[in-house]
Design a protein around this motif. Structure first.
Motif, PDB file in Angstrom:
ATOM      1  N   VAL A  89      49.102  41.423  28.585  1.00  0.00           N
ATOM      2  CA  VAL A  89      50.555  41.233  28.628  1.00  0.00           C
ATOM      3  C   VAL A  89      51.057  41.430  30.051  1.00  0.00           C
ATOM      4  N   ASN A  90      50.756  42.593  30.611  1.00  0.00           N
ATOM      5  CA  ASN A  90      51.066  42.866  32.011  1.00  0.00           C
ATOM      6  C   ASN A  90      50.122  43.972  32.482  1.00  0.00           C
ATOM      7  N   ASP A  91      50.288  44.428  33.717  1.00  0.00           N
ATOM      8  CA  ASP A  91      49.353  45.396  34.277  1.00  0.00           C
ATOM      9  C   ASP A  91      49.324  46.725  33.530  1.00  0.00           C
ATOM     10  N   SER A  92      50.318  46.986  32.722  1.00  0.00           N
ATOM     11  CA  SER A  92      50.349  48.251  31.990  1.00  0.00           C
ATOM     12  C   SER A  92      50.218  48.072  30.483  1.00  0.00           C
ATOM     13  N   THR A  93      50.129  46.834  30.020  1.00  0.00           N
ATOM     14  CA  THR A  93      50.114  46.598  28.573  1.00  0.00           C
ATOM     15  C   THR A  93      49.063  45.564  28.177  1.00  0.00           C
ATOM     16  N   GLU A  94      48.227  45.931  27.208  1.00  0.00           N
ATOM     17  CA  GLU A  94      47.303  45.016  26.555  1.00  0.00           C
ATOM     18  C   GLU A  94      47.467  45.199  25.050  1.00  0.00           C
ATOM     19  N   ARG A  95      47.483  44.094  24.316  1.00  0.00           N
ATOM     20  CA  ARG A  95      47.708  44.145  22.881  1.00  0.00           C
ATOM     21  C   ARG A  95      46.426  43.769  22.137  1.00  0.00           C
ATOM     22  N   GLU A  96      45.953  44.657  21.287  1.00  0.00           N
ATOM     23  CA  GLU A  96      44.734  44.366  20.532  1.00  0.00           C
ATOM     24  C   GLU A  96      44.972  43.194  19.585  1.00  0.00           C
ATOM     25  N   VAL A  97      44.094  42.190  19.646  1.00  0.00           N
ATOM     26  CA  VAL A  97      44.238  41.024  18.776  1.00  0.00           C
ATOM     27  C   VAL A  97      43.061  40.863  17.827  1.00  0.00           C
ATOM     28  N   TYR A  98      41.954  41.562  18.111  1.00  0.00           N
ATOM     29  CA  TYR A  98      40.798  41.411  17.235  1.00  0.00           C
ATOM     30  C   TYR A  98      39.843  42.573  17.420  1.00  0.00           C
ATOM     31  N   LYS A  99      39.248  43.006  16.314  1.00  0.00           N
ATOM     32  CA  LYS A  99      38.262  44.087  16.372  1.00  0.00           C
ATOM     33  C   LYS A  99      37.298  43.922  15.212  1.00  0.00           C
ATOM     34  N   THR A 100      36.017  44.064  15.487  1.00  0.00           N
ATOM     35  CA  THR A 100      35.016  43.978  14.429  1.00  0.00           C
ATOM     36  C   THR A 100      33.828  44.849  14.809  1.00  0.00           C
ATOM     37  N   SER A 101      33.024  45.201  13.827  1.00  0.00           N
ATOM     38  CA  SER A 101      31.797  45.937  14.080  1.00  0.00           C
ATOM     39  C   SER A 101      30.747  45.477  13.071  1.00  0.00           C
ATOM     40  N   PHE A 102      29.496  45.648  13.439  1.00  0.00           N
ATOM     41  CA  PHE A 102      28.415  45.261  12.536  1.00  0.00           C
ATOM     42  C   PHE A 102      27.158  46.046  12.881  1.00  0.00           C
ATOM     43  N   LYS A 103      26.201  46.043  11.970  1.00  0.00           N
ATOM     44  CA  LYS A 103      24.947  46.755  12.157  1.00  0.00           C
ATOM     45  C   LYS A 103      23.909  45.828  12.790  1.00  0.00           C
ATOM     46  N   THR A 104      23.060  46.373  13.628  1.00  0.00           N
ATOM     47  CA  THR A 104      22.010  45.591  14.268  1.00  0.00           C
ATOM     48  C   THR A 104      20.687  45.745  13.509  1.00  0.00           C
ATOM     49  N   THR A 105      19.767  44.836  13.799  1.00  0.00           N
ATOM     50  CA  THR A 105      18.427  44.925  13.201  1.00  0.00           C
ATOM     51  C   THR A 105      17.545  45.887  13.982  1.00  0.00           C
ATOM     52  N   GLY A 106      17.946  46.205  15.199  1.00  0.00           N
ATOM     53  CA  GLY A 106      17.141  47.059  16.051  1.00  0.00           C
ATOM     54  C   GLY A 106      16.223  46.283  16.973  1.00  0.00           C
ATOM     55  N   LYS A 107      16.102  44.968  16.748  1.00  0.00           N
ATOM     56  CA  LYS A 107      15.213  44.141  17.562  1.00  0.00           C
ATOM     57  C   LYS A 107      15.930  43.662  18.829  1.00  0.00           C
ATOM     58  N   PRO A 108      15.208  43.550  19.944  1.00  0.00           N
ATOM     59  CA  PRO A 108      15.835  43.059  21.172  1.00  0.00           C
ATOM     60  C   PRO A 108      16.024  41.552  21.132  1.00  0.00           C
ATOM     61  N   GLY A 109      17.074  41.073  21.767  1.00  0.00           N
ATOM     62  CA  GLY A 109      17.314  39.637  21.815  1.00  0.00           C
ATOM     63  C   GLY A 109      18.767  39.341  22.110  1.00  0.00           C
ATOM     64  N   ILE A 110      19.086  38.052  22.134  1.00  0.00           N
ATOM     65  CA  ILE A 110      20.436  37.604  22.449  1.00  0.00           C
ATOM     66  C   ILE A 110      21.201  37.334  21.158  1.00  0.00           C
ATOM     67  N   VAL A 111      22.335  38.005  21.014  1.00  0.00           N
ATOM     68  CA  VAL A 111      23.160  37.813  19.826  1.00  0.00           C
ATOM     69  C   VAL A 111      24.392  36.991  20.199  1.00  0.00           C
ATOM     70  N   SER A 112      24.852  36.201  19.257  1.00  0.00           N
ATOM     71  CA  SER A 112      26.009  35.342  19.453  1.00  0.00           C
ATOM     72  C   SER A 112      27.103  35.776  18.491  1.00  0.00           C
ATOM     73  N   LEU A 113      28.268  36.069  19.041  1.00  0.00           N
ATOM     74  CA  LEU A 113      29.406  36.537  18.265  1.00  0.00           C
ATOM     75  C   LEU A 113      30.549  35.550  18.433  1.00  0.00           C
ATOM     76  N   SER A 114      30.973  34.919  17.338  1.00  0.00           N
ATOM     77  CA  SER A 114      32.058  33.935  17.405  1.00  0.00           C
ATOM     78  C   SER A 114      33.329  34.513  16.825  1.00  0.00           C
ATOM     79  N   LEU A 115      34.448  34.290  17.513  1.00  0.00           N
ATOM     80  CA  LEU A 115      35.719  34.720  16.955  1.00  0.00           C
ATOM     81  C   LEU A 115      35.975  33.942  15.670  1.00  0.00           C
ATOM     82  N   PRO A 116      36.466  34.593  14.641  1.00  0.00           N
ATOM     83  CA  PRO A 116      36.613  33.933  13.336  1.00  0.00           C
ATOM     84  C   PRO A 116      37.830  33.017  13.273  1.00  0.00           C
ATOM     85  N   ASP A 117      37.643  31.867  12.699  1.00  0.00           N
ATOM     86  CA  ASP A 117      38.735  30.916  12.482  1.00  0.00           C
ATOM     87  C   ASP A 117      39.394  31.284  11.152  1.00  0.00           C
ATOM     88  N   LYS A 118      40.264  32.267  11.216  1.00  0.00           N
ATOM     89  CA  LYS A 118      40.911  32.795  10.008  1.00  0.00           C
ATOM     90  C   LYS A 118      42.428  32.705  10.131  1.00  0.00           C
TER      91      LYS A 118
END
Length: 233
Positions: A89-118
């Motif tokens: 918004v400005n240098d003193s304000t940011e507005r949260e628009v999205y938050k998610t969490s998930f569990k990993t498999t524990g294996k190393p690699g590249i994960v892809s996270l897409s913002l949901p079309d909801k």
């Protein structure tokens, strides 16, 4: 946002010869594509959590709901990771628009996270800057111990030339059109999908490696690309 300060890179990082293809979308705003951990001076380089983004930690996209890619190291199975996005918004304000969490498999690699079309999550707006954080929650009782990477993304309008190239293109030509237009998020996300679906295609592998090398991330070019993260909300 920001004052043109460079983001933090690991010690001794090098810049690929073609990194100018992905100039920052903003003003070189501060970010961090790798946590501030240290390595033993005589050991083989240990690849830790890394955000797949340009060195200046800010990138552009033409997508309403872009994808973000991260290399995650080996860890305990079922470790929680968290992704949070804020609208600047400005240098003193940011507005949260999205938050998610998930569990990993524990294996190393590249994960892809897409913002949901909801319906309850509006698309990124053209011309706006958004800040994101991706955290590995090492100890849920001590969030100060999180491994965290962060950066900025800005949605830009498609040029007429890019629009035409996307209409007639397919496969790797789509990724090359994004690359030519300098939109990092769409370039890397498209190449990751192609690489995942065509693991033995040398042309795709070479393009993937070259793009990562152009921003100094050749060290993870051979890392396995995991299945996309399914976000339910």
């Amino acid at each position: 946002p920001g004052n043109g300060s460079p983001g933090r890179r690991e010690p001794g990082g090098t810049r690929g010869p073609s990194s100018q293809e992905f100039e920052p979308a903003g003003n070189g705003t501060p970010g961090r594509r790798e946590p501030g951990g240290t390595r033993g001076p005589n050991s083989q380089e240990q690849i830790g959590l890394t955000a797949l983004m340009p060195e200046k930690n800010t990138s552009s996209t033409v997508s309403q709901y872009p994808s973000f890619l991260f290399y995650v190291p080996e860890m305990n199975p079922q470790t929680t990771v968290e992704f949070v996005m804020y609208e600047y918004v400005n240098d003193s304000t940011e507005r949260e628009v999205y938050k998610t969490s998930f569990k990993t498999t524990g294996k190393p690699g590249i994960v892809s996270l897409s913002l949901p079309d909801k319906a309850n999550f509006k698309p990124l707006e053209i011309g706006k800057n958004y800040r994101w954080y991706f955290s590995i929650i090492v100890n849920p009782n001590d969030r100060a111990a999180d491994q965290v990477v962060e950066g900025w993304v800005k949605r830009v309008a498609k040029t007429a030339n890019l629009e035409n190239e996307l209409k007639i293109g397919s496969g790797i030509s789509v990724a090359q059109a994004y690359k030519k237009a300098g939109v990092w998020q769409d370039t890397i996300a498209t190449l990751a999908d192609l690489r995942r679906d065509n693991p033995s295609d040398l042309t795709i592998a070479n393009e993937w490696t070259e793009v990562l090398k152009s921003v100094g991330l050749e060290k993870i070019a051979q890392a396995p690309i995991m299945d996309k993260i399914a976000i339910e909300k």
